[in-house]
Write an enzyme that holds these catalytic residues in place. Sequence first.
Site, PDB file in Angstrom:
ATOM      1  N   ARG A 206     -16.658   1.794  -2.485  1.00 18.08           N
ATOM      2  CA  ARG A 206     -15.562   2.584  -1.903  1.00 18.08           C
ATOM      3  C   ARG A 206     -15.502   3.925  -2.614  1.00 18.08           C
ATOM      4  NH1 ARG A 206     -10.819  -1.687  -1.637  1.00 18.08           N
ATOM      5  NH2 ARG A 206      -9.733  -0.114  -0.415  1.00 18.08           N
ATOM      6  N   PRO A 207     -16.212   4.919  -2.062  1.00 22.48           N
ATOM      7  CA  PRO A 207     -16.346   6.225  -2.710  1.00 22.48           C
ATOM      8  C   PRO A 207     -15.010   6.978  -2.779  1.00 22.48           C
ATOM      9  CG  PRO A 207     -17.241   6.295  -0.487  1.00 22.48           C
ATOM     10  CD  PRO A 207     -16.906   4.855  -0.767  1.00 22.48           C
ATOM     11  N   ILE A 208     -14.954   7.975  -3.648  1.00 23.00           N
ATOM     12  CA  ILE A 208     -13.760   8.839  -3.707  1.00 23.00           C
ATOM     13  C   ILE A 208     -14.162  10.304  -3.562  1.00 23.00           C
ATOM     14  CG2 ILE A 208     -12.363   7.217  -5.074  1.00 23.00           C
ATOM     15  CD1 ILE A 208     -12.937   8.995  -7.525  1.00 23.00           C
ATOM     16  N   ASP A 209     -15.274  10.540  -2.856  1.00 22.99           N
ATOM     17  CA  ASP A 209     -15.759  11.920  -2.708  1.00 22.99           C
ATOM     18  C   ASP A 209     -14.756  12.843  -2.011  1.00 22.99           C
ATOM     19  OD1 ASP A 209     -16.643  10.033  -0.576  1.00 22.99           O
ATOM     20  OD2 ASP A 209     -17.152  11.902   0.440  1.00 22.99           O
ATOM     21  N   GLN A 210     -13.979  12.317  -1.081  1.00 24.88           N
ATOM     22  CA  GLN A 210     -13.002  13.158  -0.370  1.00 24.88           C
ATOM     23  C   GLN A 210     -11.806  13.501  -1.268  1.00 24.88           C
ATOM     24  OE1 GLN A 210     -13.686  14.355   2.880  1.00 24.88           O
ATOM     25  NE2 GLN A 210     -15.612  13.529   2.131  1.00 24.88           N
TER      26      GLN A 210
ATOM     27  N   ARG B 204      -7.650  -0.591  -7.194  1.00 25.93           N
ATOM     28  CA  ARG B 204      -8.227   0.655  -6.679  1.00 25.93           C
ATOM     29  C   ARG B 204      -7.187   1.751  -6.693  1.00 25.93           C
ATOM     30  NH1 ARG B 204     -12.223   3.108  -3.805  1.00 25.93           N
ATOM     31  NH2 ARG B 204     -11.598   4.428  -2.062  1.00 25.93           N
TER      32      ARG B 204
ATOM     33  N   ARG C 116      -2.423 -10.783  -4.972  1.00 30.29           N
ATOM     34  CA  ARG C 116      -2.342  -9.320  -5.104  1.00 30.29           C
ATOM     35  C   ARG C 116      -1.544  -8.696  -3.967  1.00 30.29           C
ATOM     36  NH1 ARG C 116      -7.603  -6.541  -5.120  1.00 30.29           N
ATOM     37  NH2 ARG C 116      -6.163  -4.805  -5.385  1.00 30.29           N
TER      38      ARG C 116
ATOM     39  N   CYS D  35     -10.404  -4.528  -4.359  1.00 27.51           N
ATOM     40  CA  CYS D  35     -11.216  -5.344  -3.436  1.00 27.51           C
ATOM     41  C   CYS D  35     -12.590  -4.705  -3.270  1.00 27.51           C
ATOM     42  CB  CYS D  35     -10.543  -5.455  -2.068  1.00 27.51           C
ATOM     43  SG  CYS D  35      -9.065  -6.435  -2.137  1.00 27.51           S
TER      44      CYS D  35
ATOM     45  N   ASN E  47       0.807  -1.220   0.000  1.00 33.25           N
ATOM     46  CA  ASN E  47       0.000   0.000   0.000  1.00 33.25           C
ATOM     47  C   ASN E  47       0.833   1.260   0.000  1.00 33.25           C
ATOM     48  OD1 ASN E  47      -2.199  -1.594  -0.178  1.00 33.25           O
ATOM     49  ND2 ASN E  47      -2.782  -1.439   1.975  1.00 33.25           N
TER      50      ASN E  47
HETATM   51  C1  EPZ Z   1      -6.353   1.981   1.785  1.00 28.28           C
HETATM   52  O1  EPZ Z   1      -7.539   1.992   1.022  1.00 28.28           O
HETATM   53  C2  EPZ Z   1      -5.766   0.590   1.600  1.00 28.28           C
HETATM   54  N1  EPZ Z   1      -5.511   0.361   0.185  1.00 28.28           N
HETATM   55  C3  EPZ Z   1      -6.746  -0.457   2.109  1.00 28.28           C
HETATM   56  O2  EPZ Z   1      -6.080  -1.716   2.037  1.00 28.28           O
HETATM   57  C4  EPZ Z   1      -7.065  -0.172   3.578  1.00 28.28           C
HETATM   58  O3  EPZ Z   1      -8.056  -1.093   4.001  1.00 28.28           O
HETATM   59  C5  EPZ Z   1      -7.588   1.261   3.730  1.00 28.28           C
HETATM   60  O4  EPZ Z   1      -6.630   2.193   3.186  1.00 28.28           O
HETATM   61  C6  EPZ Z   1      -7.830   1.629   5.190  1.00 28.28           C
HETATM   62  O5  EPZ Z   1      -6.640   1.482   5.907  1.00 28.28           O
HETATM   63  C7  EPZ Z   1      -4.420   0.931  -0.388  1.00 28.28           C
HETATM   64  O6  EPZ Z   1      -3.667   1.640   0.264  1.00 28.28           O
HETATM   65  C8  EPZ Z   1      -4.195   0.623  -1.835  1.00 28.28           C
HETATM   66  P1  EPZ Z   1      -9.596   4.862   2.838  1.00 28.28           P
HETATM   67  P2  EPZ Z   1      -8.308   3.415   0.774  1.00 28.28           P
HETATM   68  O7  EPZ Z   1      -9.775   5.916   1.828  1.00 28.28           O
HETATM   69  O8  EPZ Z   1      -7.323   4.499   0.692  1.00 28.28           O
HETATM   70  C9  EPZ Z   1     -14.191   5.881   3.254  1.00 28.28           C
HETATM   71  C10 EPZ Z   1      -5.752  -3.941   1.406  1.00 28.28           C
HETATM   72  O9  EPZ Z   1      -6.318  -4.981   1.762  1.00 28.28           O
HETATM   73  N2  EPZ Z   1     -13.943   6.869   2.197  1.00 28.28           N
HETATM   74  O10 EPZ Z   1      -8.692   5.096   4.002  1.00 28.28           O
HETATM   75  O11 EPZ Z   1      -9.237   3.219  -0.361  1.00 28.28           O
HETATM   76  C11 EPZ Z   1     -14.047   4.444   2.760  1.00 28.28           C
HETATM   77  O12 EPZ Z   1     -15.251   4.004   2.174  1.00 28.28           O
HETATM   78  C12 EPZ Z   1      -6.568  -2.714   1.104  1.00 28.28           C
HETATM   79  O13 EPZ Z   1      -4.504  -3.804   1.279  1.00 28.28           O
HETATM   80  C13 EPZ Z   1     -14.959   7.755   1.845  1.00 28.28           C
HETATM   81  O14 EPZ Z   1     -16.053   7.716   2.383  1.00 28.28           O
HETATM   82  O15 EPZ Z   1      -9.134   3.511   2.123  1.00 28.28           O
HETATM   83  C14 EPZ Z   1     -13.704   3.700   4.043  1.00 28.28           C
HETATM   84  O16 EPZ Z   1     -14.899   3.415   4.755  1.00 28.28           O
HETATM   85  C15 EPZ Z   1      -8.074  -2.963   1.237  1.00 28.28           C
HETATM   86  N3  EPZ Z   1     -14.717   8.675   0.884  1.00 28.28           N
HETATM   87  C16 EPZ Z   1     -12.884   4.724   4.835  1.00 28.28           C
HETATM   88  O17 EPZ Z   1     -13.171   6.000   4.254  1.00 28.28           O
HETATM   89  C17 EPZ Z   1     -13.499   8.774   0.245  1.00 28.28           C
HETATM   90  O18 EPZ Z   1     -13.331   9.662  -0.623  1.00 28.28           O
HETATM   91  C18 EPZ Z   1     -11.400   4.508   4.761  1.00 28.28           C
HETATM   92  O19 EPZ Z   1     -11.044   4.415   3.380  1.00 28.28           O
HETATM   93  C19 EPZ Z   1     -12.479   7.865   0.621  1.00 28.28           C
HETATM   94  C20 EPZ Z   1     -12.726   6.938   1.596  1.00 28.28           C
END
Ligand code: EPZ
Length: 425
Positions: free
Chosen positions: A121-125, A92, A397, A116, A23
């Site tokens: 998994r939104p990207i609004d932020q 992702r 992966r 996964c 990651n």
């Molecule tokens: C990273 O995903 C990791 N992936 C994930 O690991 C890990 O589970 C996650 O961080 C949390 O630690 C990579 O680094 C490639 P987030 P990411 O944005 O960045 C919500 C693995 O198994 N959210 O921190 O996508 C989201 O839905 C993978 O190695 C929004 O609502 O995770 C979640 O509930 C799986 N809006 C929470 O935030 C947004 O714009 C945390 O997501 C972004 C996220």
Amino acid sequence: MEKLMIEGGRALRGTVQISGAKNSALALIPAAILAEDTVILDNLPIISDIANYIDILAELGVSVNQRADSFAIQPQAIRNTALLGDNVGKLRASYYLLGSLLGRFGEAKLGLPGGCNFEPRPIDQHIKGFEALGAEVHMEPDYVHVKARELVGSKIYLDVVSVGATINIMLAACRAKGTTIIENAAREPEIVDVATLLNAMGAQIKGAGTEVIRISGVQYLGGCRHSIIPDRIQAGTYMIAAAATKGDVLIDNVIPKHMEALTAKLLEMGVHVHEMDESIRVVGQPVIHGIDVKALVYPGFATDLQSPMTTLLTQARGVSMLIDNVYNNRFQHIPELVKMGANIRIEGRKAMIEESQLRGAKVTAADLRAGAALFIAGLCTPVGDITEVYNLEYIDRGYDHLIDNLTALGANVWREPVENLQKKA
Ligand code: EPZ
């Protein structure tokens, strides 16, 4: 298509070398294209997500020379900023190209990311951050288009603590005009690793690893060389497997501080854990005790270790409670563990786990970490029991050299092709 075959009844013993963090690598590779010169990344894990990312860079006209685990990324001849091919949908983390292409060229057009899919998994932020920097963001049915005449620093408060959004905004901001402040930023070690690379390229980023990150935009980012931090999730997976099989394993090439939350929980269960400067020894015990575990953002207990931890908790006395406060639906491994005899019931966001005798079965990995939970479960079954884990490509992966590592630790595991007509019971 392949499946992972595991025979039970063997305690893991020996040493395992942990590779570079998946990651972190998946963010450092797109970060490298912000540079005007060659960036060399050392200690990259040899996993399919990395191979996919190299294919994506080739579509941009970025050449990559690989020598063992060192990748020399040459972004000098980037020829376009649109990526609409299938490769983008394979992972992702392709969404980091939005931040880096926007940061360097002021524009990016990207097919929707994959990865996964345990829940939407939104990207609004991420989008909130790009717009705050002055970009226009157009969400089309199958791609995202971001464009900015000029990127100007801004103060951005993240409504959700997001690893991806924190990194993506950092990538877009490091060549913006003026200063950007990210508040309520994620604090994961991988974010610090990306900031370390960017600063080595000439960026000016302060506060990575805390909830407030300050980025002063610069005109030019140059080449550099950087070694990726060890993979704390891979390390944690082997720590859990050692405890679950009542083995004795030295996990080498780790940063113990990154493992603090897991180490604390293992000690709470009665597992023996010995920390050295760059390694951790885990000695399983005949009897361990159930505990409560809450998966949180870093430095809390990692959500990526929640699935493997579920398996360990089935080997503990009493009743354990597991909650994932990061994702709403990351329990897809549980029905598969129940097929193996696990006594687990899901109550909303909570999983109640009782001591269980696991037996070999045919199970399916729904995602990467669910796969880890299942291969650890296979190791916990009695001698002679065979567990078949389908969707081995998910496990590939994130866990490089898995079969070599487990075999070297005394496990009896191997790959088998999935015959098209073969039906799982
Ligand atoms: C990273 O995903 C990791 N992936 C994930 O690991 C890990 O589970 C996650 O961080 C949390 O630690 C990579 O680094 C490639 P987030 P990411 O944005 O960045 C919500 C693995 O198994 N959210 O921190 O996508 C989201 O839905 C993978 O190695 C929004 O609502 O995770 C979640 O509930 C799986 N809006 C929470 O935030 C947004 O714009 C945390 O997501 C972004 C996220």
